[in-house]
Design a protein around this motif. Structure first.
Motif, PDB file in Angstrom:
ATOM      1  N   HIS A   1       6.679   0.444  -4.652  1.00 17.81           N
ATOM      2  CA  HIS A   1       5.820   0.676  -3.404  1.00 17.81           C
ATOM      3  C   HIS A   1       5.880   2.222  -2.749  1.00 17.81           C
ATOM      4  O   HIS A   1       6.955   2.728  -2.776  1.00 17.81           O
ATOM      5  CB  HIS A   1       6.435  -0.497  -2.256  1.00 17.81           C
ATOM      6  N   PRO A   2       4.747   2.620  -2.412  1.00 17.13           N
ATOM      7  CA  PRO A   2       4.729   3.859  -1.815  1.00 17.13           C
ATOM      8  C   PRO A   2       5.432   3.913  -0.429  1.00 17.13           C
ATOM      9  O   PRO A   2       5.691   2.971   0.136  1.00 17.13           O
ATOM     10  CB  PRO A   2       3.170   4.211  -1.474  1.00 17.13           C
ATOM     11  N   ALA A   3       6.127   5.131  -0.228  1.00 14.17           N
ATOM     12  CA  ALA A   3       6.875   5.387   0.903  1.00 14.17           C
ATOM     13  C   ALA A   3       6.072   5.202   2.204  1.00 14.17           C
ATOM     14  O   ALA A   3       4.885   5.763   2.221  1.00 14.17           O
ATOM     15  CB  ALA A   3       7.755   6.537   0.977  1.00 14.17           C
ATOM     16  N   PRO A   4       6.389   4.572   3.071  1.00 13.10           N
ATOM     17  CA  PRO A   4       5.548   4.300   4.275  1.00 13.10           C
ATOM     18  C   PRO A   4       5.884   5.743   5.051  1.00 13.10           C
ATOM     19  O   PRO A   4       6.551   6.210   4.862  1.00 13.10           O
ATOM     20  CB  PRO A   4       6.330   3.341   5.116  1.00 13.10           C
TER      21      PRO A   4
ATOM     22  N   GLU B   1      -4.382   0.736  -3.206  1.00 13.82           N
ATOM     23  CA  GLU B   1      -5.465   0.702  -4.275  1.00 13.82           C
ATOM     24  C   GLU B   1      -5.375   1.974  -5.130  1.00 13.82           C
ATOM     25  O   GLU B   1      -5.345   3.015  -4.817  1.00 13.82           O
ATOM     26  CB  GLU B   1      -6.743   0.707  -3.707  1.00 13.82           C
ATOM     27  N   ASN B   2      -5.413   1.840  -6.300  1.00 11.03           N
ATOM     28  CA  ASN B   2      -5.158   2.690  -7.676  1.00 11.03           C
ATOM     29  C   ASN B   2      -3.891   3.551  -7.116  1.00 11.03           C
ATOM     30  O   ASN B   2      -4.030   4.774  -7.304  1.00 11.03           O
ATOM     31  CB  ASN B   2      -6.372   3.593  -7.588  1.00 11.03           C
ATOM     32  N   GLY B   3      -3.071   2.990  -6.811  1.00 14.43           N
ATOM     33  CA  GLY B   3      -1.736   3.680  -6.309  1.00 14.43           C
ATOM     34  C   GLY B   3      -1.695   4.599  -5.148  1.00 14.43           C
ATOM     35  O   GLY B   3      -0.437   5.273  -4.953  1.00 14.43           O
ATOM     36  N   SER B   4      -2.645   4.449  -4.546  1.00  7.11           N
ATOM     37  CA  SER B   4      -2.807   5.272  -3.158  1.00  7.11           C
ATOM     38  C   SER B   4      -2.799   4.377  -2.002  1.00  7.11           C
ATOM     39  O   SER B   4      -3.534   3.234  -2.164  1.00  7.11           O
ATOM     40  CB  SER B   4      -3.644   6.435  -3.013  1.00  7.11           C
ATOM     41  N   ARG B   5      -2.088   4.722  -0.994  1.00  7.36           N
ATOM     42  CA  ARG B   5      -2.162   3.721   0.324  1.00  7.36           C
ATOM     43  C   ARG B   5      -3.330   4.209   1.062  1.00  7.36           C
ATOM     44  O   ARG B   5      -3.463   5.357   1.383  1.00  7.36           O
ATOM     45  CB  ARG B   5      -0.688   4.106   1.130  1.00  7.36           C
TER      46      ARG B   5
END
Length: 68
Positions: free
Chosen positions: A7-10, A40-44
């Motif tokens: 999960h990307p960092a918030p 989407e596609n690894g970007s938030r």
């Protein structure tokens, strides 16, 4: 198959303005609780409450924002 999806960092405090990926509306103090977040596609990507409300069926169907 046993690996969890990273999960990307918030965005943290002081990260600046969050912008709606659909209409360009700005939220200067981070994303409000009413906004929707999508990876989407690894970007938030963030969507304001108006854009999320207008496209709720596509969001619930997990369609990428490029489809709506």
């Amino acid at each position: 198959m046993d690996q969890q999806t990273p999960h990307p960092a918030p965005p943290g405090p002081g990260t600046g303005t969050i912008t709606c990926a659909r209409c360009g509306k700005h939220a200067p103090d981070g994303a409000p609780i009413t906004w929707t977040c999508s990876v989407e596609n690894g970007s938030r990507q963030y969507f304001c409450d108006d854009c999320a409300r207008a496209n709720i069926r596509a969001i619930e169907g997990r369609l990428d924002s490029s489809w709506w």
